[in-house]
Design a protein around this motif. Structure first.
Motif, mmCIF file in Angstrom:
data_model
loop_
_atom_site.group_PDB
_atom_site.id
_atom_site.type_symbol
_atom_site.label_atom_id
_atom_site.label_comp_id
_atom_site.label_asym_id
_atom_site.label_seq_id
_atom_site.Cartn_x
_atom_site.Cartn_y
_atom_site.Cartn_z
ATOM 1 N N PRO A 1 61.250 -104.474 19.042
ATOM 2 C CA PRO A 1 62.006 -104.886 20.060
ATOM 3 C C PRO A 1 61.933 -106.474 20.137
ATOM 4 O O PRO A 1 61.186 -107.042 19.449
ATOM 5 N N LEU B 1 70.853 -100.959 15.294
ATOM 6 C CA LEU B 1 70.630 -101.132 16.696
ATOM 7 C C LEU B 1 71.789 -100.056 17.200
ATOM 8 O O LEU B 1 72.666 -100.357 17.144
ATOM 9 N N GLY C 1 64.401 -104.260 25.239
ATOM 10 C CA GLY C 1 65.642 -104.611 24.695
ATOM 11 C C GLY C 1 66.510 -105.270 25.679
ATOM 12 O O GLY C 1 66.474 -105.202 26.984
ATOM 13 N N SER D 1 66.402 -100.761 16.878
ATOM 14 C CA SER D 1 66.309 -101.400 18.096
ATOM 15 C C SER D 1 67.113 -100.887 19.144
ATOM 16 O O SER D 1 68.163 -100.206 18.602
ATOM 17 N N GLN E 1 68.385 -110.543 19.881
ATOM 18 C CA GLN E 1 67.659 -109.126 19.436
ATOM 19 C C GLN E 1 67.970 -108.792 17.939
ATOM 20 O O GLN E 1 67.239 -108.278 16.978
ATOM 21 N N ALA F 1 65.788 -108.176 14.623
ATOM 22 C CA ALA F 1 65.762 -107.106 13.724
ATOM 23 C C ALA F 1 66.133 -107.184 12.384
ATOM 24 O O ALA F 1 65.583 -106.567 11.499
#
Length: 203
Positions: free
Chosen positions: A149, A80, A165, A117, A186, A190
């Motif tokens: 996402p 990320l 995001g 992400s 998020q 992921a």
């Protein structure tokens, strides 16, 4: 199966993106991942930093955060990236780090097949949040990455309102409950997708 390795790699000048990155790291850990929280090197001239007390203070406050290295990307199953926006694009500090990845990309596709992400912060309500995340998507396409996402896959996303995001308007102050929860979610999403991919490849 070994746990997912998740790298949270970010740039933050005054602390907003750092707060989102820390929340993402916590979310990834709660999802069972081994996590590396890494900042990219600061490239701004000292006089620019010294002219902004919040910027100088943040550098002191995060002196213990390790700097990102190419090994962190190679190690990770999920990555990320976090950055403030600069005219609708990622900050040059993060871009400079990304520009050092040519060797990993060229030799053996070591960046391909990983989950990617991104999250961001802007100074204004429509200051390029979506375009900054989409710009990072262009990098992930070149790497052969799997872009994950948050979408509208959790109630917090309807509160946040950004399916691309996690994003925050820095003019509102430090990130509050909703963006921090969104960043954690998020990262969990992921990690969950990376875990499914890892298990499928091992089967």
């Amino acid at each position: 199966m070994e746990p997912v390795n998740a790298a949270i790699i970010y740039y933050s000048s005054t602390g907003t993106v750092h707060a989102l990155a820390a929340a993402a790291a916590e979310g990834a850990e709660k999802a069972g991942a081994s996590v590396r929280l890494r900042k990219v090197p600061e490239l701004a001239p000292p006089e620019a930093i010294a002219a902004n007390p919040a910027w100088a203070r943040h550098i002191e406050d995060t002196a213990d955060v390790a700097e990102a290295a190419l090994d962190d990307l190679e190690w990770a199953d999920a990555v990320l990236f976090g950055t403030p926006t600069r005219f609708g694009n990622p900050a040059m500090q993060l871009k400079a780090f990304i520009d050092t990845t040519g060797g990993l990309w060229r030799h053996g596709g070591k960046l391909a097949g990983k989950v990617y992400s991104a999250f961001t912060s802007t100074g204004t309500a429509h200051g390029g949040q979506e375009s900054t995340i989409l710009a990072l998507g262009n990098v992930f396409y070149h790497w052969g990455g799997i872009i994950v996402p948050p979408g509208y896959t959790d109630p917090v996303q309807f509160e946040l309102g950004n399916p691309y995001g996690t994003s925050h308007r820095a003019a509102d102050g430090p990130p509050g409950d909703v963006p921090l929860r969104a960043a954690g979610y998020q990262a969990r999403r992921a990690v969950d997708v990376a875990a499914a991919l890892k298990a499928g490849r091992a089967a």
